[in-house]
Design a protein around this motif. Structure first.
Motif, mmCIF file in Angstrom:
data_model
loop_
_atom_site.group_PDB
_atom_site.id
_atom_site.type_symbol
_atom_site.label_atom_id
_atom_site.label_comp_id
_atom_site.label_asym_id
_atom_site.label_seq_id
_atom_site.Cartn_x
_atom_site.Cartn_y
_atom_site.Cartn_z
ATOM 1 N N ALA A 153 1.090 -1.331 -0.286
ATOM 2 C CA ALA A 153 0.563 0.492 0.055
ATOM 3 C C ALA A 153 0.951 1.653 0.145
ATOM 4 O O ALA A 153 0.195 2.098 -0.312
ATOM 5 C CB ALA A 153 -0.862 -0.152 1.234
ATOM 6 N N GLN A 154 2.273 1.021 0.279
ATOM 7 C CA GLN A 154 2.334 2.569 0.526
ATOM 8 C C GLN A 154 3.253 3.146 -0.494
ATOM 9 O O GLN A 154 3.895 4.183 -0.900
ATOM 10 C CB GLN A 154 3.508 1.902 1.682
ATOM 11 N N SER A 155 3.420 1.938 -1.178
ATOM 12 C CA SER A 155 4.148 2.116 -3.109
ATOM 13 C C SER A 155 3.152 3.050 -4.262
ATOM 14 O O SER A 155 2.946 2.907 -5.004
ATOM 15 C CB SER A 155 4.355 0.749 -3.648
ATOM 16 N N TRP A 156 1.539 2.820 -3.219
ATOM 17 C CA TRP A 156 0.472 3.299 -4.486
ATOM 18 C C TRP A 156 0.377 4.778 -4.040
ATOM 19 O O TRP A 156 0.772 5.685 -3.325
ATOM 20 C CB TRP A 156 -0.201 2.615 -3.563
ATOM 21 N N ILE A 157 0.691 5.211 -4.854
ATOM 22 C CA ILE A 157 0.304 6.840 -5.595
ATOM 23 C C ILE A 157 -1.536 7.577 -5.648
ATOM 24 O O ILE A 157 -1.593 6.857 -6.212
ATOM 25 C CB ILE A 157 0.865 7.049 -7.048
ATOM 26 N N PRO A 158 -1.277 8.040 -4.571
ATOM 27 C CA PRO A 158 -2.690 8.658 -4.417
ATOM 28 C C PRO A 158 -3.302 9.327 -5.734
ATOM 29 O O PRO A 158 -2.507 10.372 -6.521
ATOM 30 C CB PRO A 158 -3.111 9.411 -3.091
ATOM 31 N N GLN A 159 -4.505 9.504 -6.042
ATOM 32 C CA GLN A 159 -5.698 9.976 -6.954
ATOM 33 C C GLN A 159 -4.890 9.292 -8.178
ATOM 34 O O GLN A 159 -5.086 9.874 -9.109
ATOM 35 C CB GLN A 159 -5.610 11.090 -7.350
ATOM 36 N N ILE A 166 -10.445 8.903 -13.208
ATOM 37 C CA ILE A 166 -9.364 9.449 -12.635
ATOM 38 C C ILE A 166 -9.005 10.962 -13.217
ATOM 39 O O ILE A 166 -8.480 12.234 -12.172
ATOM 40 C CB ILE A 166 -8.276 8.821 -12.312
ATOM 41 N N ARG A 167 -8.459 10.936 -14.639
ATOM 42 C CA ARG A 167 -7.517 11.589 -15.400
ATOM 43 C C ARG A 167 -9.013 13.129 -15.042
ATOM 44 O O ARG A 167 -8.533 14.036 -15.258
ATOM 45 C CB ARG A 167 -7.442 11.295 -16.812
ATOM 46 N N GLU A 168 -10.340 12.300 -15.581
ATOM 47 C CA GLU A 168 -11.197 13.444 -15.886
ATOM 48 C C GLU A 168 -11.454 14.619 -14.559
ATOM 49 O O GLU A 168 -11.489 15.905 -14.722
ATOM 50 C CB GLU A 168 -12.407 13.444 -16.511
ATOM 51 N N GLN A 220 -8.408 16.950 -13.667
ATOM 52 C CA GLN A 220 -8.165 17.771 -14.618
ATOM 53 C C GLN A 220 -9.725 18.793 -14.395
ATOM 54 O O GLN A 220 -9.047 19.960 -14.456
ATOM 55 C CB GLN A 220 -8.226 17.288 -16.124
ATOM 56 N N ALA A 221 -10.944 17.865 -13.718
ATOM 57 C CA ALA A 221 -11.824 18.833 -13.051
ATOM 58 C C ALA A 221 -12.030 19.669 -12.002
ATOM 59 O O ALA A 221 -12.459 20.815 -11.230
ATOM 60 C CB ALA A 221 -13.542 18.545 -13.602
ATOM 61 N N GLY A 222 -10.613 19.335 -11.526
ATOM 62 C CA GLY A 222 -10.067 20.557 -9.747
ATOM 63 C C GLY A 222 -11.357 18.880 -8.495
ATOM 64 O O GLY A 222 -11.465 19.836 -7.752
ATOM 65 N N ALA A 223 -11.967 17.871 -9.149
ATOM 66 C CA ALA A 223 -12.960 17.628 -8.793
ATOM 67 C C ALA A 223 -12.644 16.677 -7.420
ATOM 68 O O ALA A 223 -13.089 15.693 -6.032
ATOM 69 C CB ALA A 223 -13.752 16.232 -8.981
#
Length: 444
Positions: free
Chosen positions: A219-225, A271-273, A276-279
């Motif tokens: 889990a520590q290797s996962w990049i949030p978002q 995730i990307r959308e 980009q939308a700041g959501a």
């Protein structure tokens, strides 16, 4: 699966059978448990050590491997590789598995066999996947279950407590990763816990809890978002303390990081959308550190100020950490023993069910691997010159430190202000007066 260069030296996992003499196999580690020990029934007073892992050598085939032996050997072997490493195993024992019994606590595999490692006869070596076959690396991104067979987080929340205790698959993105929290069990064994918040198109924040070192390291290797996971066979529970549904990584669980599936690609696009939308919220604000560093708590409050903060919170569950200079005005140790002493789970330290004496929180841990211990659970009143905080929780290690003794032989949750004492010590009078200097002294 064909392997490069020395392919003839390895037997495909799908071709294994008990009559095969001294086989050599190769695979990528897709799952692994922590080392555990159990009393040795043949040698009273000693313990046997074990851990297991799962290797894969093709998109359709993987097998469980188990090793038993001396503590030194098992620990050394376990520390020699992690999930994602490639290993070669020489001369394992091939044994038919008892699927119904063994798959209760181990990953479900397509193989009818399991591999047993012997300290005297078997050898495990780690090697770079690039040195053996780069296709082994690709297997790390293929879920071990049907990629369409999963629950969305919204489905889990919507079904609620009807899913309590169920084991199922989850496809979700990582919102935030908490810091590991370490503790000591009653039998002096080290334990750990880490909480990760997940999200998808249907739910913004959903907790999944890791109790073992292997899944915590992963889990520590996962990049949030940015990271998506397919978690097969996680246990779903209703957390009565937080009044929400949660997932727990158990010994059956295999987590595929950034799966290469059509369903995962849809989630990646979301995730990307959303980014980009700041959501997407800040992962730091989403999941604060669960471990409270007492040295970092410096704000001083009066009782009245804390009560005012509670009224201003509008029912939000954000905790307030601070220091009060006061005294314990009520310490009711004459209550019945059942209200002063409670049994806690040695794994998660939550209070266990009084009738069955079993933990209903970490139900994923086998009964043989956990126990209970007696703990203080006392209600106290804390008073200063502005008022009194009633029914504060003085419990567990903090109670033992405060009282200067250990248990030798929890009250119900209330609405309104709830106070847990994280530390309770004699204050330096000069420090207390300096900290309170400048406050409204009309209360005196």
């Amino acid at each position: 699966m064909a392997h490069s260069r020395s392919a003839q030296n390895f037997v495909a996992l799908s071709d294994l059978h008990p009559n095969l003499a001294r086989p050599n196999v190769i695979g990528v580690v897709i799952g692994k448990t922590d080392v555990r020990s159990f009393p040795d029934r043949k040698n009273i007073g000693t313990e046997r050590y074990t851990f297991s892992f799962t290797i894969r050598d093709s998109p359709t085939y993987f097998i469980n491997v188990q090793s038993w032996g001396r503590g030194e050997y098992i620990r050394s072997l376990s520390e020699s590789f992690r999930v994602g490493d490639c290993v070669t195993i020489e001369n394992p024992l091939i044994q038919s598995k008892e699927a119904e019994r063994e798959e209760k606590f181990n990953p479900v595999t397509p193989s009818g066999y399991k591999l047993l490692l012997s300290e005297n006869h078997s050898v495990v070596k780690t090697s770079s996947c690039y040195d053996t076959d780069t296709r082994l690396l690709a297997l790390l991104h293929l879920p071990v279950k049907d990629p369409q067979d999963y629950y969305s987080l919204g489905d889990i929340v919507a079904n609620g407590q009807s899913l309590h205790g169920r084991v199922l698959n989850v496809l979700a993105a990582v919102m935030a990763v908490g810091e590991p929290k370490y503790f000591m069990t009653s039998d002096k064994r080290k334990g750990q816990r880490c909480e990760v918040k997940l999200f998808d198109e249907t739910e913004r924040s959903f907790p999944i809890v890791c109790w073992d070192n292997e899944s915590i390291q992963l889990a520590q290797s996962w990049i949030p978002q940015e990271t998506v996971i397919f978690a097969s066979d996680v246990r779903i529970n209703f957390d009565k303390f937080r009044n929400c549904m949660t997932a727990t990584v158990i010994s059956k669980t295999i987590i595929t990081t950034n799966p290469e599936t059509a369903e995962a690609n849809v989630l990646f696009s979301f995730i990307r959308e959303s980014a980009q939308a700041g959501a997407l919220p800040s992962p730091v604000k989403e999941l604060p550190n669960e471990t409270i560093n007492l040295e970092a708590v410096v704000d001083v409050y009066t009782v009245e100020q804390l009560k005012e903060k509670a009224l201003q919170s509008d029912g939000k569950l954000e905790p307030v950490h601070g220091i009060i200079y006061g005294y314990i005005s009520t310490l009711d140790i004459d209550e019945s023993m059942s209200r002063v002493l409670r049994n806690r789970c040695s794994v998660c330290r939550f209070i266990v069910n009084e009738v069955s004496n079993t933990c209903t929180f970490c139900t994923d841990v086998s009964p043989e691997a956990k126990s209970t211990f007696a703990s203080f659970d006392i209600l106290v009143d804390v008073t200063d010159h502005t008022g009194t905080l009633r029914s504060c929780y003085l419990a567990d290690c903090v109670a033992e430190d405060t009282l200067g003794c250990t248990v030798t032989s929890s009250p119900n949750w209330r609405t309104g202000l709830k106070v847990n004492l994280l530390s309770c010590k004699l204050a330096d009078p000069i420090e207390a007066s300096q900290s309170l200097l400048g406050r409204d002294w009309n209360y005196l």
